[in-house]
Design a protein around this motif. Structure first.
Motif, PDB file in Angstrom:
ATOM      1  N   PRO A   1      27.357  17.604  52.366  1.00  0.00           N
ATOM      2  CA  PRO A   1      28.535  17.630  51.477  1.00  0.00           C
ATOM      3  C   PRO A   1      28.680  18.873  50.607  1.00  0.00           C
TER       4      PRO A   1
ATOM      5  N   GLN B   1      19.866  16.536  44.956  1.00  0.00           N
ATOM      6  CA  GLN B   1      21.131  16.395  44.226  1.00  0.00           C
ATOM      7  C   GLN B   1      21.028  15.328  43.149  1.00  0.00           C
ATOM      8  N   SER B   2      19.945  14.603  43.113  1.00  0.00           N
ATOM      9  CA  SER B   2      19.892  13.354  42.362  1.00  0.00           C
ATOM     10  C   SER B   2      19.220  13.498  41.009  1.00  0.00           C
ATOM     11  N   ILE B   3      19.751  12.768  40.027  1.00  0.00           N
ATOM     12  CA  ILE B   3      19.067  12.737  38.732  1.00  0.00           C
ATOM     13  C   ILE B   3      18.038  11.608  38.699  1.00  0.00           C
ATOM     14  N   ALA B   4      18.115  10.692  39.666  1.00  0.00           N
ATOM     15  CA  ALA B   4      17.206   9.538  39.679  1.00  0.00           C
ATOM     16  C   ALA B   4      15.858   9.931  40.270  1.00  0.00           C
TER      17      ALA B   4
ATOM     18  N   TRP C   1      25.191  10.555  49.110  1.00  0.00           N
ATOM     19  CA  TRP C   1      25.428  11.431  47.963  1.00  0.00           C
ATOM     20  C   TRP C   1      26.628  10.947  47.133  1.00  0.00           C
TER      21      TRP C   1
ATOM     22  N   ARG D   1      27.133  10.485  43.114  1.00  0.00           N
ATOM     23  CA  ARG D   1      28.179  11.135  42.355  1.00  0.00           C
ATOM     24  C   ARG D   1      28.861  10.127  41.436  1.00  0.00           C
TER      25      ARG D   1
ATOM     26  N   VAL E   1      26.777   9.418  38.430  1.00  0.00           N
ATOM     27  CA  VAL E   1      26.803  10.471  37.423  1.00  0.00           C
ATOM     28  C   VAL E   1      28.027  10.344  36.525  1.00  0.00           C
ATOM     29  N   PHE E   2      29.178  10.030  37.141  1.00  0.00           N
ATOM     30  CA  PHE E   2      30.405  10.010  36.357  1.00  0.00           C
ATOM     31  C   PHE E   2      30.617   8.704  35.606  1.00  0.00           C
TER      32      PHE E   2
END
Lengths: 255, 151
Positions: free
Chosen positions: A34, A65-68, A123, A127, A130-131
């Motif tokens: 992506p 890509q992940s915050i986790a 992904w 996303r 996150v938002f």
């Protein structure tokens, strides 16, 4: 002039390039993750059979890509489903497919590349997280623990105002209402704590009677945005739980 | 996050990582090794760095993640890339967040010269461009498979 089918037959193969990398044949595909990074597949021949794999690159891409810290049970379910759909084996984080001598290599490459695309689409669930909030993640957790719940229930307060609680959870021993407090902004944190405190105050009549509900405020403490004052504020009217301690949350829900 | 906020984060020279960093297995026990390190700063930006190295596939990444936005900055070595307008960037590139395209746009960084199989040298160069001070050392990245076949 070539027909469209002839053009495809003559040019499609040119979209893939091969090179030798570290004992593998690396197949650079025209497909993209992506963010625009290119999907590479790797082929290794062994004892007459070949294995095609991404060498763990798709899940590695996802992690980056992940915050986790880890994927959620729901995300793992989506990944397993994508692998099942394309007949791909997931082994130690690698997407893999055997290519027998009688098999068509181009078909296997397409199948594995499509599986990598599908898996990387997980992904989009990150996303959203996150938002919006972690409520999806909490929902997945409650599902995993076989807790019965209703999400986004609206309840009238004593003032006449209607409030939305994130979860109404029912356990044989007791039921609870739970609000999830999550933000990435320190500036917004106090406002959220005050809003939840107002909500608990206005719904406090539900804490009374034979079917009294417990009130739980679940803080997303993966971000360092909360002050002790925020915990004290909501703690006056509800039990405080932290997302970093999910087992303690379950203990509260079944207490 | 606005473009101005992003630029302020990147320009902030108070960003730092304290302590040594070691590589470890990922949650899937894949051929890659990885680390995660918290970034502190005077402004208190919610940031951390992830590093990941797949010696089998010869791919290396360092990314700066903002807890509210996701990845905002990242270095990829050994990973080919196409930008949204279809221009081919190549397998040595940096992602840089923008308001319009988030982290999809990449460019070739002239200051990154370390090869993909030298993660420590690439880390030093990444920190220098991202204006991160690392008070410690990054240990050598060992192969997750320990030299054994990965399958």
């Amino acid at each position: 002039m070539l027909s469209p089918c002839e053009q495809i037959a003559q040019t499609m193969g040119g979209l893939f390039s091969c090179s030798a990398v570290n004992g593998y044949t690396r197949i650079r595909t025209p497909y993209l993750y992506p963010d625009g990074d290119v999907i590479d597949l790797f082929l290794r021949q062994e004892e007459g059979e070949a294995t095609l794999t991404d060498l763990g690159e798709t899940l590695r891409w996802l992690r980056m890509q992940s915050i986790a810290q880890r994927r959620s049970p729901r995300q793992n379910k989506l990944i397993r489903d994508a692998c099942l759909n394309h007949g791909v084996e997931l082994f130690r984080g690698m997407l893999m497919a055997r290519v027998k001598p009688s098999d068509d290599l181009s078909s296997a490459v397409t199948r594995l590349a499509q599986a990598a695309l599908r898996v990387s689409d997980v992904w989009f669930t990150m996303r959203t997280r996150v938002f919006e909030s972690i409520t999806d993640e909490v929902e997945g957790f409650l599902d995993e623990r076989h807790m019965r719940f209703d999400r986004g229930e609206t309840l009238p307060g004593r003032s006449g105002r209607t409030w939305t609680v994130d979860f109404h959870i029912r356990h044989p021993r007791r039921s609870a209402l739970m609000c999830v407090l999550s933000t990435a902004s320190r500036a917004a944190a106090r406002g959220i704590a005050e809003h939840v405190t107002s909500e608990w105050h206005d719904l406090s009549h539900l804490k009374l009677g034979p079917e009294a509900l417990a009130f739980i405020s679940l803080f997303d403490d993966s971000l360092d945005v909360w002050n002790p004052e925020d915990f004290r504020l909501v703690g006056e009217l509800s039990e405080v739980a932290f997302w970093s301690k999910p087992d303690e949350l379950v203990e509260r829900l079944v207490a | 996050m606005t473009q101005g906020e992003f630029e302020a984060i990147i320009a902030d020279i108070s960003k730092r990582i304290d302590g040594e960093i070691s590589w470890g297995e990922d949650e899937d026990h894949s051929p890659a090794v990885e680390f995660r390190a918290e970034i502190s700063s005077e402004a208190g930006y919610p940031l951390f760095v992830r590093g990941s190295y797949n010696s089998e596939a010869r791919k290396l990444s360092y990314v700066l993640i903002h807890r509210g936005e996701g990845r905002i900055y990242g270095l990829c070595l050994g990973i080919d890339h196409h930008n949204p307008r279809c221009d081919h960037v190549g397998d040595r590139h940096k992602h840089r967040w923008s308001e319009g395209q988030r982290d999809k746009q990449a460019y070739v960084p002239p200051d990154i010269t370390a090869p993909v199989d030298d993660p420590v040298a690439a880390w030093t160069q990444f920190c220098a461009e991202a204006r991160i001070t690392h008070n410690g050392m990054l240990h050598l990245a060992l192969s997750a498979s320990g030299g054994q076949p990965v399958f």
